[in-house]
Motif scaffolding. Sequence first.
Motif, PDB file in Angstrom:
ATOM      1  N   SER A  82      -5.194   1.432 -10.587  1.00  0.00           N
ATOM      2  CA  SER A  82      -4.541   2.726 -10.752  1.00  0.00           C
ATOM      3  C   SER A  82      -4.496   3.085 -12.228  1.00  0.00           C
ATOM      4  N   PRO A  83      -5.019   4.256 -12.606  1.00  0.00           N
ATOM      5  CA  PRO A  83      -4.998   4.642 -14.028  1.00  0.00           C
ATOM      6  C   PRO A  83      -3.621   5.089 -14.508  1.00  0.00           C
ATOM      7  N   LYS A  84      -2.683   5.280 -13.599  1.00  0.00           N
ATOM      8  CA  LYS A  84      -1.380   5.812 -13.986  1.00  0.00           C
ATOM      9  C   LYS A  84      -0.419   4.741 -14.468  1.00  0.00           C
ATOM     10  N   PHE A  85      -0.683   3.477 -14.132  1.00  0.00           N
ATOM     11  CA  PHE A  85       0.284   2.428 -14.446  1.00  0.00           C
ATOM     12  C   PHE A  85      -0.386   1.284 -15.206  1.00  0.00           C
ATOM     13  N   ASN A  86       0.394   0.718 -16.075  1.00  0.00           N
ATOM     14  CA  ASN A  86       0.010  -0.511 -16.773  1.00  0.00           C
ATOM     15  C   ASN A  86       0.860  -1.628 -16.179  1.00  0.00           C
TER      16      ASN A  86
ATOM     17  N   GLU B 282       0.827  -1.209   0.000  1.00  0.00           N
ATOM     18  CA  GLU B 282       0.000   0.000   0.000  1.00  0.00           C
ATOM     19  C   GLU B 282       0.863   1.262   0.000  1.00  0.00           C
ATOM     20  N   GLU B 283       1.912   1.260   0.810  1.00  0.00           N
ATOM     21  CA  GLU B 283       2.815   2.414   0.835  1.00  0.00           C
ATOM     22  C   GLU B 283       3.546   2.565  -0.493  1.00  0.00           C
TER      23      GLU B 283
ATOM     24  N   THR C 236       3.295   5.945  -2.758  1.00  0.00           N
ATOM     25  CA  THR C 236       4.525   6.673  -3.085  1.00  0.00           C
ATOM     26  C   THR C 236       4.686   6.836  -4.583  1.00  0.00           C
ATOM     27  N   LEU C 237       4.460   5.779  -5.357  1.00  0.00           N
ATOM     28  CA  LEU C 237       4.628   5.866  -6.814  1.00  0.00           C
ATOM     29  C   LEU C 237       3.588   6.773  -7.442  1.00  0.00           C
ATOM     30  N   ASP C 238       2.363   6.701  -6.944  1.00  0.00           N
ATOM     31  CA  ASP C 238       1.331   7.603  -7.476  1.00  0.00           C
ATOM     32  C   ASP C 238       1.698   9.068  -7.223  1.00  0.00           C
ATOM     33  N   GLY C 239       2.268   9.342  -6.063  1.00  0.00           N
ATOM     34  CA  GLY C 239       2.605  10.720  -5.734  1.00  0.00           C
ATOM     35  C   GLY C 239       3.867  11.221  -6.415  1.00  0.00           C
ATOM     36  N   HIS C 240       4.764  10.319  -6.780  1.00  0.00           N
ATOM     37  CA  HIS C 240       6.050  10.735  -7.362  1.00  0.00           C
ATOM     38  C   HIS C 240       6.119  10.504  -8.867  1.00  0.00           C
TER      39      HIS C 240
END
Length: 443
Positions: free
Chosen positions: A273-277, A223-224, A228-232
């Motif tokens: 998550s829509p940001k990552f495949n 979860e962390e 972290t990846l979504d925010g960075h």
Amino acid sequence: MSHRLSKQKNDTERCKLFGFWIENRMVQVAIATPIQGDRYRLDIDAIRCPMASGWLTASHATAFAEAIATLVDRYDMRRGTVCLSLDGDICVNRITLGTSDAVDHELSTLQSRVPRYLQLGPGEKVTGLIRTQIDAQTDYAATSVANHSVMRMIYDSLRDNDVEVAWAEPSLISVARMIGYTSGDSTNPIMIADGTGTRWDVGIIHQGRLILDYRPAAAKTVEELQTTLDGHLSRLQRYCHRHLGIDGGKLEKLLICGTPEKVCHAAELFKNSPKFNEVILRVPPCQQLYDISDEDCESHCVPAVASVLPLMLGVTVNDVPDLLRDVRRAPDLSLSVQILRVGWPVMVAALFLIISFTMLHYARTHATDVKHGSQQVQAQVIATKTRMAELARKRELLEHLKSIERQCEEVDWIVQLQRITQSLPDLAKLNEFRIESGTHVRL
């Protein structure tokens, strides 16, 4: 088994290649056995640490050495060559991209910062460096840093089992090389999250090179990691655009590898998550190079396969940031010292025999000299006695001749007469001087 089949088996055993992936609580080994057509069969094995605190400490060094010895004996690695791939808890990477002058400046600055890498533990640090030129304007440098005492413990555990260590490099660099070799010439950067160890190691890969070792301190759980990846992500995209000149928005592919529990949990979270495949990274197929069973293709086996891949590809130590450069013992560098290390029992036995024969020869020579000397002394004693007897005879003859001389000596009568006249009284008158015999005189 016939002699021919036995000989073929021995030849195959000698050509085996080995790769170790080492983490504080687990050691994986990949065994590459040659098969027909310049290909290999890959097998994976592992030993887990029974201590909760891990075994890469001074107090548990014996347990780590025993684990290494077990794997070495199990797969007959003695006198073989292995390469090491180290988890992110053991080493860190600093990637430098830019012009030649910018890379030079960054590397000189990095040398002063290396001793302050407290996350690697106290004490001296060791570094490994690889530098290449990507194009006419861009240089690439990867600097790896590890704790000297930890690297010494790992290296000595292998060398004490007569295993030659080709090099030791960070796991993310090994995985980046494997992805670059098996995925073709991909122009888009790829993010990888490796959860095989106790923590998540995150990096960005581009064309087989690790261009960023991203170590989020707060990402201890899945979860962390997602938070972290979504925010960075936007920051990471800008990094790719600045150093690679590509659209940062194309940093969308996320490869996840690690233990089955971590991988399944992470894939489920990043799926929304829509940001990552997201893609679960398993050992990629490579029919032209190796065969591997479905069981050993699981995601947690990726680092081990990546550790042995460079040996199969013919990669040299000049192409990796070798962390053992300042740790190696002389046997790895000097053929003469290797011969001395292997043949010292024979040399000691030969030296003992040489000393023994020298002492025996000296004793025999001394005894011969003493025997010959006693004979010479005895001869000299006899000669001396003979000369002394002859001298005694000559002395006796000389005394006899002297007595004859004294008897034959004629009296000096002038002197005798003078003595007689001087002894007479003054009024006496000598009328006659008559010699009656040789001893009587008449006056």
